[in-house]
Design a protein around this motif. Structure first.
Motif, PDB file in Angstrom:
ATOM      1  N   ARG A  10      52.122  -3.271 105.363  1.00 36.73           N
ATOM      2  CA  ARG A  10      53.110  -2.299 105.865  1.00 36.73           C
ATOM      3  C   ARG A  10      52.838  -0.892 105.337  1.00 36.73           C
ATOM      4  N   HIS A  11      52.471  -0.803 104.053  1.00 34.01           N
ATOM      5  CA  HIS A  11      52.110   0.515 103.518  1.00 34.01           C
ATOM      6  C   HIS A  11      50.923   0.358 102.558  1.00 34.01           C
ATOM      7  N   PRO A  12      49.735   0.271 103.164  1.00 32.52           N
ATOM      8  CA  PRO A  12      48.523  -0.044 102.403  1.00 32.52           C
ATOM      9  C   PRO A  12      48.143   0.993 101.349  1.00 32.52           C
ATOM     10  N   PHE A  13      48.556   2.221 101.550  1.00 26.57           N
ATOM     11  CA  PHE A  13      48.176   3.216 100.542  1.00 26.57           C
ATOM     12  C   PHE A  13      48.980   3.026  99.252  1.00 26.57           C
ATOM     13  N   THR A  14      50.300   2.932  99.378  1.00 24.80           N
ATOM     14  CA  THR A  14      51.095   2.774  98.147  1.00 24.80           C
ATOM     15  C   THR A  14      50.877   1.410  97.501  1.00 24.80           C
ATOM     16  N   THR A  15      50.595   0.405  98.310  1.00 28.15           N
ATOM     17  CA  THR A  15      50.418  -0.937  97.739  1.00 28.15           C
ATOM     18  C   THR A  15      49.019  -1.133  97.170  1.00 28.15           C
ATOM     19  N   ALA A  16      48.031  -0.484  97.771  1.00 25.82           N
ATOM     20  CA  ALA A  16      46.663  -0.804  97.357  1.00 25.82           C
ATOM     21  C   ALA A  16      45.697   0.376  97.375  1.00 25.82           C
ATOM     22  N   GLY A  17      46.198   1.577  97.608  1.00 28.36           N
ATOM     23  CA  GLY A  17      45.331   2.757  97.562  1.00 28.36           C
ATOM     24  C   GLY A  17      44.302   2.820  98.673  1.00 28.36           C
ATOM     25  N   ALA A  36      45.209 -22.798 105.925  1.00 31.84           N
ATOM     26  CA  ALA A  36      44.188 -22.843 106.980  1.00 31.84           C
ATOM     27  C   ALA A  36      44.669 -22.159 108.255  1.00 31.84           C
ATOM     28  N   MET A  37      45.950 -22.337 108.570  1.00 27.04           N
ATOM     29  CA  MET A  37      46.445 -21.727 109.822  1.00 27.04           C
ATOM     30  C   MET A  37      46.368 -20.202 109.772  1.00 27.04           C
ATOM     31  N   MET A  38      46.647 -19.649 108.609  1.00 26.68           N
ATOM     32  CA  MET A  38      46.586 -18.189 108.484  1.00 26.68           C
ATOM     33  C   MET A  38      45.147 -17.695 108.607  1.00 26.68           C
ATOM     34  N   ILE A  39      44.244 -18.437 107.968  1.00 24.44           N
ATOM     35  CA  ILE A  39      42.815 -18.054 108.064  1.00 24.44           C
ATOM     36  C   ILE A  39      42.407 -18.008 109.537  1.00 24.44           C
ATOM     37  N   ASN A  40      42.845 -19.024 110.286  1.00 20.66           N
ATOM     38  CA  ASN A  40      42.492 -19.071 111.717  1.00 20.66           C
ATOM     39  C   ASN A  40      43.128 -17.926 112.487  1.00 20.66           C
ATOM     40  N   MET A  41      44.373 -17.636 112.158  1.00 20.35           N
ATOM     41  CA  MET A  41      45.055 -16.540 112.866  1.00 20.35           C
ATOM     42  C   MET A  41      44.356 -15.217 112.587  1.00 20.35           C
ATOM     43  N   LEU A  42      43.951 -15.014 111.339  1.00 18.66           N
ATOM     44  CA  LEU A  42      43.262 -13.769 110.987  1.00 18.66           C
ATOM     45  C   LEU A  42      41.908 -13.711 111.687  1.00 18.66           C
ATOM     46  N   ARG A  43      41.213 -14.837 111.669  1.00 15.20           N
ATOM     47  CA  ARG A  43      39.888 -14.892 112.296  1.00 15.20           C
ATOM     48  C   ARG A  43      39.967 -14.537 113.782  1.00 15.20           C
ATOM     49  N   SER A  44      41.044 -14.988 114.427  1.00 17.63           N
ATOM     50  CA  SER A  44      41.177 -14.689 115.860  1.00 17.63           C
ATOM     51  C   SER A  44      41.359 -13.183 116.086  1.00 17.63           C
ATOM     52  N   ARG A  45      41.711 -12.454 115.021  1.00 20.83           N
ATOM     53  CA  ARG A  45      41.806 -10.988 115.130  1.00 20.83           C
ATOM     54  C   ARG A  45      40.571 -10.315 114.550  1.00 20.83           C
ATOM     55  N   GLY A  46      39.565 -11.099 114.245  1.00 26.37           N
ATOM     56  CA  GLY A  46      38.301 -10.540 113.737  1.00 26.37           C
ATOM     57  C   GLY A  46      38.323 -10.246 112.246  1.00 26.37           C
ATOM     58  N   ILE A  47      39.297 -10.832 111.543  1.00 27.83           N
ATOM     59  CA  ILE A  47      39.407 -10.546 110.096  1.00 27.83           C
ATOM     60  C   ILE A  47      38.925 -11.732 109.272  1.00 27.83           C
ATOM     61  N   GLU A  48      38.091 -11.444 108.270  1.00 22.36           N
ATOM     62  CA  GLU A  48      37.572 -12.497 107.387  1.00 22.36           C
ATOM     63  C   GLU A  48      38.033 -12.211 105.967  1.00 22.36           C
ATOM     64  N   GLY A  52      34.520   2.646 105.003  1.00 25.85           N
ATOM     65  CA  GLY A  52      33.099   2.290 105.111  1.00 25.85           C
ATOM     66  C   GLY A  52      32.836   1.457 106.347  1.00 25.85           C
ATOM     67  N   ASP A  53      32.139   0.318 106.142  1.00 32.57           N
ATOM     68  CA  ASP A  53      31.751  -0.527 107.275  1.00 32.57           C
ATOM     69  C   ASP A  53      32.911  -1.358 107.818  1.00 32.57           C
ATOM     70  N   GLU A  54      33.976  -1.417 107.071  1.00 28.26           N
ATOM     71  CA  GLU A  54      35.077  -2.283 107.505  1.00 28.26           C
ATOM     72  C   GLU A  54      36.077  -1.502 108.362  1.00 28.26           C
ATOM     73  N   THR A  55      36.735  -2.215 109.273  1.00 29.00           N
ATOM     74  CA  THR A  55      37.833  -1.569 110.003  1.00 29.00           C
ATOM     75  C   THR A  55      38.981  -1.395 109.012  1.00 29.00           C
ATOM     76  N   PHE A  56      39.932  -0.557 109.381  1.00 31.75           N
ATOM     77  CA  PHE A  56      41.070  -0.326 108.483  1.00 31.75           C
ATOM     78  C   PHE A  56      41.812  -1.639 108.204  1.00 31.75           C
ATOM     79  N   GLU A  57      42.021  -2.427 109.248  1.00 30.81           N
ATOM     80  CA  GLU A  57      42.762  -3.695 109.067  1.00 30.81           C
ATOM     81  C   GLU A  57      41.982  -4.652 108.168  1.00 30.81           C
ATOM     82  N   GLN A  58      40.665  -4.734 108.400  1.00 30.78           N
ATOM     83  CA  GLN A  58      39.837  -5.597 107.544  1.00 30.78           C
ATOM     84  C   GLN A  58      39.902  -5.104 106.100  1.00 30.78           C
TER      85      GLN A  58
END
Ligand code: BGP
Length: 485
Positions: free
Chosen positions: A195-202, A287-299, A209-215
């Motif tokens: 929800r707020h990636p900067f305050t939570t994780a900078g 496992a279900m979450m891993i699959n859901m993320l994978r379907s969005r191209g996230i590893e 770099g090579d990763e998308t913002f979501e990745q």
């Protein structure tokens, strides 16, 4: 059992970045929260636009010395008032105070070879003060307080090297304060990274770099999970008898209707919410979450022995914040309302606060039962409260019956959950003293039992006054909750 346990931890919760002020005093440097500006009219329909940051925006904020625009830099000056404030908490009978240690007070840029003496001293004095009043500290190690320097240099938690830097900060905390602090939390609302990636994780969106913002956000999240597991092990080694909790934003979602598609959409929302505690309490990625993320191209960027570290170092207890609930539906035309950095469908059965958060005491009971049944480990409510405006009468009183009603109705539901067998360690209401709100950086969104004479621009005397809720909460604690009905 229909009562609160005898050793129940009653108290309140604050965070360094929202109370201390003194943002560049005694060697401290800027944390991510120090560059969060005042946003009274935050458009929650586009919350991400306000909370996604670029390098340019961060540098501009760092170069801006305007203290009015950045309220977290001044807080409520707890840094200089903590002795008096702790005295008031003690008068209410607090058994515990949840605080956080600002990483930037100990390691101003995150990379110094030695901790900053003045920072070490401040927290020693704070913990001594608490203990002298019989109040146990419950300490969050990461509450939106990462050094900005690490965000700029490493893109925050996206870089695996930050695990090592954070571990060193935590090691210092355990070595310094391990005798005084026995209750710890790793990451405040670890789920808030989405929800707020900067305050939570900078994480800066132009610096991935090579990763998308979501990745990049999920990479950072994985690094936080691994770091939490490593410091949980370290905490057990260095601070004998300590317990380490994880911390979740409990965002209960109801189906708007009994239409099966609404129920199915709601199920996904709730699975998404508990994904974070699943990893930290069960020690495995669902496992279900891993699959859901994978379907969005996230590893998930697993390395070496990450899975083993996660599996072997789960949290001792689950803590969570609870403020509101929301609904979900497949109908796109339903009215939406803001919540805690979220937007959800309005529930026709609930009233909302002035900020739109839907007030739902029963949802707290449902949450407690759900979480206990899912994890079978002790729970701790570490945030709950009503953020609203208060009026000071001519005689200087604050009659906040609405706050009492909010807290009382929630605590009655807590009691019901305990009577069903939920193992609950304690309850720390959010903001026992007025502080700077996280999302809007307002002080006029008040949570406290103690009023602070400051307005949103920082004007005022800073004088502390007891609201009506002060005596009420004192009585709740004195009677161990038996006066609630
Ligand atoms: C939680 C945060 C707190 C706190 C609270 C209330 O998500 O952990 O830091 O501030 O929300 O939110 P706000 O301050 O925006 O009203």
């Amino acid at each position: 059992m229909s009562q609160f346990p005898e050793d129940f931890y009653w108290g309140g919760a604050i965070a360094a970045n929202q109370v201390e002020g003194a943002w560049n005093t005694d060697g401290k440097q800027a944390s991510v929260s120090d560059i969060m500006s005042y946003k009274p009219k935050l458009d929650v329909t586009n919350f991400n636009a306000h909370h996604q940051f670029t390098t340019e925006k961060v540098i501009a904020a760092l170069n801006d010395s305007d203290i009015q625009l950045y309220p977290k830099r001044r807080g409520i000056d707890f840094y200089h008032h903590y002795k008096d404030d702790v005295k008031l908490f003690a008068e209410m009978g607090f058994k515990v105070l949840r605080v956080s240690i600002a990483w930037t007070r100990l390691y101003p840029t995150g990379e110094e070879s030695e901790p900053n003496e003045a920072g070490l001293k401040f927290y020693h004095s704070l913990f001594d003060e608490l203990l002298s009043h019989g109040i146990k500290p419950l300490v969050t190690l990461h509450h939106y307080e990462m050094p900005v320097a690490l965000a700029l240099k490493y893109n925050g938690w996206q870089d695996r090297r930050v695990i090592g830097l954070f571990t060193r900060f935590c090691q210092t905390c355990f070595e310094q304060y391990g005798q005084k602090v026995k209750l710890w939390l790793t990451f405040n609302e670890v789920d808030s990274i989405i929800r707020h990636p900067f305050t939570t994780a900078g994480v800066l969106e132009d610096n991935c770099g090579d990763e998308t913002f979501e990745q990049a956000c999920y990479t950072a999240l994985h690094h936080q999970f691994v770091a939490a597991a490593i410091v949980t092990r370290l905490c057990h080694e260095l601070s004998e008898g300590s317990k380490m909790g994880c911390m979740l934003t409990k965002t209960m979602t109801y189906p708007y209707s009994s239409q099966p598609e609404d129920v199915a959409a709601t199920q996904i929302k709730n699975l998404n919410n508990m994904f974070y505690s699943d990893v930290q309490m069960n020690g495995v990625y669902p496992a279900m979450m891993i699959n859901m993320l994978r379907s969005r191209g996230i590893e998930i960027p697993l390395k070496d022995d990450d899975l083993e570290i996660l599996a072997n170092n789960t949290a001792d207890f689950l803590s969570f914040s609870y403020y509101m609930t929301r609904c979900e539906s497949v109908n796109p035309d339903l009215e939406r309302t803001p919540g805690n950095t979220t937007l959800g469908i309005k529930n026709p059965y609930l009233k909302s606060s002035e900020w739109g958060w839907q007030i739902d005491p029963v949802g707290l009971r449902v949450s407690l039962i759900e979480l206990y049944d899912r994890y079978r480990k002790p729970l701790f409510i570490v945030e709950n409260g009503l953020g609203t405006r208060d009026t000071v009468t001519e005689s200087g009183h604050i009659h906040d019956s609405y706050r009492i009603e909010y807290l009382r109705s929630h605590l009655i539901e807590v009691k019901k959950a305990i009577s069903l067998g939920v193992d609950l360690m304690g309850y720390t209401s959010w903001g026992p003293i007025d502080l700077i709100s996280a999302a809007n950086s307002q002080v006029t969104k008040r949570y406290g039992f103690i009023h602070v004479d400051l307005d949103d621009m920082g004007n005022g005397t800073g004088v502390r006054r007891k609201k009506d809720s002060f005596e009420w909460y004192k009585e709740v604690i004195r009677t161990n909750g038996s006066n609630l009905e």
